[in-house]
Design an enzyme around this catalytic site. Structure first.
Site, PDB file in Angstrom:
ATOM      1  N   ASN A 164       0.799  -1.230   0.000  1.00 22.14           N
ATOM      2  CA  ASN A 164       0.000   0.000   0.000  1.00 22.14           C
ATOM      3  C   ASN A 164       0.833   1.283   0.000  1.00 22.14           C
ATOM      4  OD1 ASN A 164       0.795  -0.657   2.616  1.00 22.14           O
ATOM      5  ND2 ASN A 164      -1.105   0.022   3.564  1.00 22.14           N
ATOM      6  N   LYS A 187      12.346  -7.581   0.669  1.00 17.54           N
ATOM      7  CA  LYS A 187      11.338  -8.345  -0.074  1.00 17.54           C
ATOM      8  C   LYS A 187      10.081  -7.487  -0.186  1.00 17.54           C
ATOM      9  CE  LYS A 187       8.044 -10.532   0.519  1.00 17.54           C
ATOM     10  NZ  LYS A 187       6.634 -10.225   0.052  1.00 17.54           N
ATOM     11  N   GLY A 241       2.822  -5.527   7.666  1.00 20.36           N
ATOM     12  CA  GLY A 241       1.797  -6.321   7.005  1.00 20.36           C
ATOM     13  C   GLY A 241       0.731  -6.726   7.987  1.00 20.36           C
ATOM     14  N   SER A 242       0.034  -7.788   7.676  1.00 17.59           N
ATOM     15  CA  SER A 242      -1.098  -8.222   8.494  1.00 17.59           C
ATOM     16  C   SER A 242      -0.630  -8.851   9.795  1.00 17.59           C
ATOM     17  CB  SER A 242      -1.956  -9.221   7.725  1.00 17.59           C
ATOM     18  OG  SER A 242      -1.298 -10.469   7.621  1.00 17.59           O
ATOM     19  N   GLU A 263       5.113  -3.940  12.295  1.00 15.58           N
ATOM     20  CA  GLU A 263       4.047  -2.947  12.154  1.00 15.58           C
ATOM     21  C   GLU A 263       2.896  -3.678  11.505  1.00 15.58           C
ATOM     22  OE1 GLU A 263       1.413  -0.846  10.889  1.00 15.58           O
ATOM     23  OE2 GLU A 263       2.747  -0.077   9.340  1.00 15.58           O
ATOM     24  N   ARG A 291      -7.101   8.520   2.753  1.00 15.65           N
ATOM     25  CA  ARG A 291      -5.709   8.410   2.321  1.00 15.65           C
ATOM     26  C   ARG A 291      -5.472   7.019   1.752  1.00 15.65           C
ATOM     27  NH1 ARG A 291      -0.276   8.387   6.115  1.00 15.65           N
ATOM     28  NH2 ARG A 291       1.211   8.973   4.498  1.00 15.65           N
ATOM     29  N   CYS A 297      -3.075   1.071   7.224  1.00 16.02           N
ATOM     30  CA  CYS A 297      -3.256   0.550   8.568  1.00 16.02           C
ATOM     31  C   CYS A 297      -3.678   1.655   9.527  1.00 16.02           C
ATOM     32  CB  CYS A 297      -1.983  -0.122   9.054  1.00 16.02           C
ATOM     33  SG  CYS A 297      -0.527   0.945   8.973  1.00 16.02           S
ATOM     34  N   SER A 454       1.430  10.261  10.531  1.00 15.76           N
ATOM     35  CA  SER A 454       2.717   9.773  10.037  1.00 15.76           C
ATOM     36  C   SER A 454       3.673  10.922   9.763  1.00 15.76           C
ATOM     37  CB  SER A 454       2.506   8.961   8.757  1.00 15.76           C
ATOM     38  OG  SER A 454       1.627   7.881   8.977  1.00 15.76           O
ATOM     39  N   GLU A 471       9.117   2.707  14.259  1.00 14.29           N
ATOM     40  CA  GLU A 471       9.846   3.144  13.071  1.00 14.29           C
ATOM     41  C   GLU A 471       9.779   4.667  13.008  1.00 14.29           C
ATOM     42  OE1 GLU A 471       9.597  -0.421   9.871  1.00 14.29           O
ATOM     43  OE2 GLU A 471       7.758   0.763  10.046  1.00 14.29           O
TER      44      GLU A 471
END
Length: 490
Positions: A164, A187, A241-242, A263, A291, A297, A454, A471
């Protein structure tokens, strides 16, 4: 599926600039199998990229491991200078990179340009942090010795990024890793590999040494990453990710006690109190909900509005959302682009149908549109019950789910009634209430009278099942550093 020849000339030209191989030890490597990348707004083929297998992953890890000592020994100022060159290169290349991102992910060009600026800022921030790593010196309380405290790079790091925010989530991980002196294997998500491949090319051009950054694209993430995780040369995993995938990765990391930062998913409450500036709250809701077409997330998942202002807020929000143009992200003025794939549309359709069946009312939208493309219109649902499925899972679409509350205590209790705790939003004109509620909300971040939290200079992360670690900010680089204590006998 349409062919790549249906792309406009400038779109085809942008895609043609992106390397399509694996980037290992400073070299581009082709593979026998390939992975198709498609435009979610049309279904047309954009490119075929290399499809890495387990051995490719181990080769990349070898390259990172071999480069680790030299990169860790590189002076901090030199690492900082490289990151600053990368920051400038991204900004200078904004138009090309934004178009590539919009084509593979679907977000409108305006948002894509904003993400490039956001991504570049992580390189600048961590370039500045690279030269400010500190330690400590103190006398032992009992005397006779001294304590030296220093920080050293964790070592080769595996960085797994989502689809995303395909550029910014890469720089948010690569920036602190390189600043700390860590090499890495990246990755990217299989849906959006082109942005990361373009970034790898840029990093190579600005002077990142061979093996310091390696990039692997694959159609089978689990088969690729597990051998790397279980290899003792890997010392750090950073994953976005999830929650479900994050839990599986944590189980694998436990086998070698690997450092991790996660995260994961969110279920953000957006609280609007009766003393809020409703116009500001609506704008904040638009930012928090729309957004990235709701595919974030941090997206407002449950919008809770105090009953006395509920109808006024719902009307204002529906009016604003109804005015947002929907279409292909490359078109001028488009705000609502496509969702990432057909599965994402099907998920939103099911969540809206479940909410309607449980009593929610449709104020706007609420029905999928015919193709081509993976489109779902901006939607407002009111009177959404707490037992609706969309109150317990990330919607990841342009659906605003509204429900009323009566008291501050009720709002806090309902907001915290979730296993997730990434971010929450509070709109009120009362400073005391704002601080009181913000402290009571069980999330790692709070947006107080703002719909976007963010920022590269701020720590990003959640609590509970929304993740581990942070992060960005001054703490972001610590995720890639080990603290070493040296006792000195006098």
């Amino acid at each position: 599926m349409l062919t790549e020849n249906t792309l406009r000339p400038q779109e085809r030209a942008a895609i043609a600039t992106v390397p399509t191989g694996l980037f290992i030890a400073g070299q581009w490597r082709t593979t026998e199998a390939t992975l198709p990348v498609v435009d979610p707004s049309t279904g047309q083929l954009l490119a075929d990229v290399a499809d890495a297998k387990a051995q490719d992953g181990l080769d990349a890890l070898t390259a990172a491991s071999d480069a680790q000592a030299g990169w860790a020994a590189t002076p901090a100022r030199e690492r900082s200078d490289i990151l600053m060159r990368a920051h400038r290169a991204l900004l200078d290349d904004t138009e090309r990179l934004a178009l590539i991102m919009t084509l593979e992910m679907g977000k409108p060009l305006t948002e894509a340009r904003g993400e490039i600026a956001y991504a570049a800022e992580f390189f600048r921030w961590f370039a500045e942090e690279a030269v400010r790593l500190d330690g400590g010196y103190m006398a032992a309380p009992a005397g006779g010795s001294r304590f030296l405290v220093t920080k050293q790079p964790v070592g080769p790091s595996l960085l797994i990024t989502p689809w995303n925010f395909p550029m910014a989530m890469g720089t948010r991980k690569i920036g602190p890793a390189l600043a700390a002196g860590c090499t890495c294997v990246v990755k990217p998500a299989e849906q959006t590999p082109l942005s990361m491949l373009a970034l790898a090319d840029i990093l190579d051009r600005v002077g990142v040494p061979s093996g310091v950054v390696n990039v692997l694209t694959t159609s089978d993430p689990g088969a690729l990453t597990e051998p790397m995780i279980l290899d003792s040369r890997s010392r750090k995993l950073s994953f976005t990710g999830s929650t479900a995938v994050g839990k599986r990765l944590l189980e694998q990391c436990a086998k070698t006690v690997m450092r991790t930062s996660m995260e994961l998913g969110g279920n953000a409450p957006f609280l609007v109190f009766d003393d809020a500036d409703l116009d500001a709250a609506v704008e904040g809701a638009l930012a928090a909900k729309m957004r990235n077409i709701g595919q974030a997330c941090t997206a407002a998942n449950r919008i809770l509005v105090q009953r006395s202002v509920f109808d006024a807020f719902a009307d204002k929000l529906a009016t604003r959302l109804a005015a947002l143009p929907m279409g292909r992200g490359t078109e001028d003025d488009v705000v609502v682009g496509p969702l990432i794939d057909a599965g994402a549309v099907a998920k939103v359709v099911d969540l809206v149908a479940d909410a309607k069946q449980r009593g929610a009312a449709v104020r706007l939208g609420g029905e999928a549109v015919d193709g081509p493309g993976n489109f779902y219109p901006a939607t407002v649902l009111t009177d959404v019950p707490d037992d609706a499925d969309l109150c317990h899972t990330e919607i990841f679409g342009p659906v605003a789910a509204l429900a009323a509350f009566d008291t501050e205590e009720e709002a806090i209790a309902r907001a915290n009634d979730t296993p997730y705790g990434l971010v929450s939003y509070v709109f009120t004109e009362s400073l005391r209430r704002g601080l009181r509620v913000s402290e009571a909300l069980d999330t790692g971040m709070v947006g107080l009278n703002q719909g976007v939290v963010s920022n590269p200079a701020a720590p990003f992360g959640g609590v509970k099942e929304s993740g581990l670690g942070r992060e960005g900010g001054t703490t972001g680089i610590d995720e890639f550093l080990e603290t070493k204590y040296i006792g000195v006998k006098l």
